[in-house]
Design an enzyme around this catalytic site. Sequence first.
Site, PDB file in Angstrom:
ATOM      1  N   ASP A 169      -6.637   1.735  -4.297  1.00  0.00           N
ATOM      2  CA  ASP A 169      -5.183   1.675  -4.046  1.00  0.00           C
ATOM      3  C   ASP A 169      -4.309   1.746  -5.302  1.00  0.00           C
ATOM      4  O   ASP A 169      -3.296   1.030  -5.397  1.00  0.00           O
ATOM      5  CB  ASP A 169      -4.837   0.410  -3.245  1.00  0.00           C
ATOM      6  CG  ASP A 169      -5.510   0.372  -1.883  1.00  0.00           C
ATOM      7  OD1 ASP A 169      -6.239   1.325  -1.543  1.00  0.00           O
ATOM      8  OD2 ASP A 169      -5.315  -0.606  -1.151  1.00  0.00           O
ATOM      9  N   LYS A 210      -7.043   4.340   4.193  1.00  0.00           N
ATOM     10  CA  LYS A 210      -7.369   3.123   4.948  1.00  0.00           C
ATOM     11  C   LYS A 210      -6.102   2.473   5.492  1.00  0.00           C
ATOM     12  O   LYS A 210      -5.116   2.325   4.775  1.00  0.00           O
ATOM     13  CB  LYS A 210      -8.160   2.147   4.075  1.00  0.00           C
ATOM     14  CG  LYS A 210      -7.434   1.647   2.835  1.00  0.00           C
ATOM     15  CD  LYS A 210      -8.408   0.858   1.980  1.00  0.00           C
ATOM     16  CE  LYS A 210      -7.765   0.157   0.816  1.00  0.00           C
ATOM     17  NZ  LYS A 210      -6.803  -0.889   1.137  1.00  0.00           N
ATOM     18  N   CYS A 248      -6.733  -6.350  -1.568  1.00  0.00           N
ATOM     19  CA  CYS A 248      -7.597  -5.231  -1.177  1.00  0.00           C
ATOM     20  C   CYS A 248      -8.925  -5.193  -1.927  1.00  0.00           C
ATOM     21  O   CYS A 248      -9.940  -4.758  -1.369  1.00  0.00           O
ATOM     22  CB  CYS A 248      -6.837  -3.919  -1.308  1.00  0.00           C
ATOM     23  SG  CYS A 248      -5.514  -3.814  -0.078  1.00  0.00           S
TER      24      CYS A 248
HETATM   25  N1  TIU Z   1      -3.894  -2.805  -1.992  1.00  0.00           N
HETATM   26  C1  TIU Z   1      -3.514  -4.050  -1.717  1.00  0.00           C
HETATM   27  O1  TIU Z   1      -3.975  -5.000  -2.325  1.00  0.00           O
HETATM   28  N2  TIU Z   1      -2.505  -4.194  -0.759  1.00  0.00           N
HETATM   29  C2  TIU Z   1      -1.578  -5.227  -0.766  1.00  0.00           C
HETATM   30  O2  TIU Z   1      -0.749  -5.308   0.119  1.00  0.00           O
HETATM   31  N3  TIU Z   1      -1.657  -6.093  -1.819  1.00  0.00           N
HETATM   32  C3  TIU Z   1      -0.774  -7.113  -2.099  1.00  0.00           C
HETATM   33  O3  TIU Z   1      -1.063  -7.896  -3.017  1.00  0.00           O
HETATM   34  N4  TIU Z   1       0.351  -7.254  -1.395  1.00  0.00           N
END
Ligand code: TIU
Length: 229
Positions: A29, A134, A167
Amino acid sequence: MITNTIRTVDAEPYSFEFDPRTCALLIIDMQRDFLESGGFGEILGNDVSQLRRTIEPNRKLLAAWRSLSLQVIHTREGHRTDLADLPAAKRMRGRGKRCIGDPGPLGRILVRGEAGHDFIPELYPVPGEPIIDKPGKGAFWATDLHAIMQNRGIKQLIVTGVTTEVCVNTTVREANDRGYDCLVLSDCVGSYFPEFHDMGLKMIKAQGGIFGWVADSTKVLSALNGGQP
Ligand code: TIU
């Protein structure tokens, strides 16, 4: 040319051994929505500068990994343009003025195809590197990651990306239950909350490595380089 020589990374709670041919770099991500101003992370009230320290170590590691033609997989969190895969609970969580799917400075928040959903330019995938789209926090849920790993003979993961306790941790736990080893790189993962980052890493390596291993990227680069820094 990479060989099947087993590499040893100086890691916690003990050394991580991997065969470069069957160990993939999983970058989670690294999207504009999490790392740039105006994206989902900032709209949730977070300071994105906390995550940007991870870009340079990721860039160096990715360059080394690619130079040896090793396997790389990228993930992106986001939803269909019609939001049919977005649970109402996820959309409403936080009770913010703007929710996932609403327009923002980087386009519709966490929606596939929008500017904010895209990868940051520094870590952009190249052809041949699978991209996993995802809808959740974990990279295995509702995706073809497990099938891709099985088809490509991947048995271990070196995990980087954001955010450490969301994530990254969710994905490492999912991988652990599917029988994969995960080494998480402390300098290549980041959180908006330094204390959650520290605890997120401790949770992985505690209890004899209950979910996996932790090291920093210099230790992996050195292992790739035959033990030389
Ligand atoms: N990629 C991921 O960690 N998504 C989130 O929403 N992370 C947050 O810390 N908000």
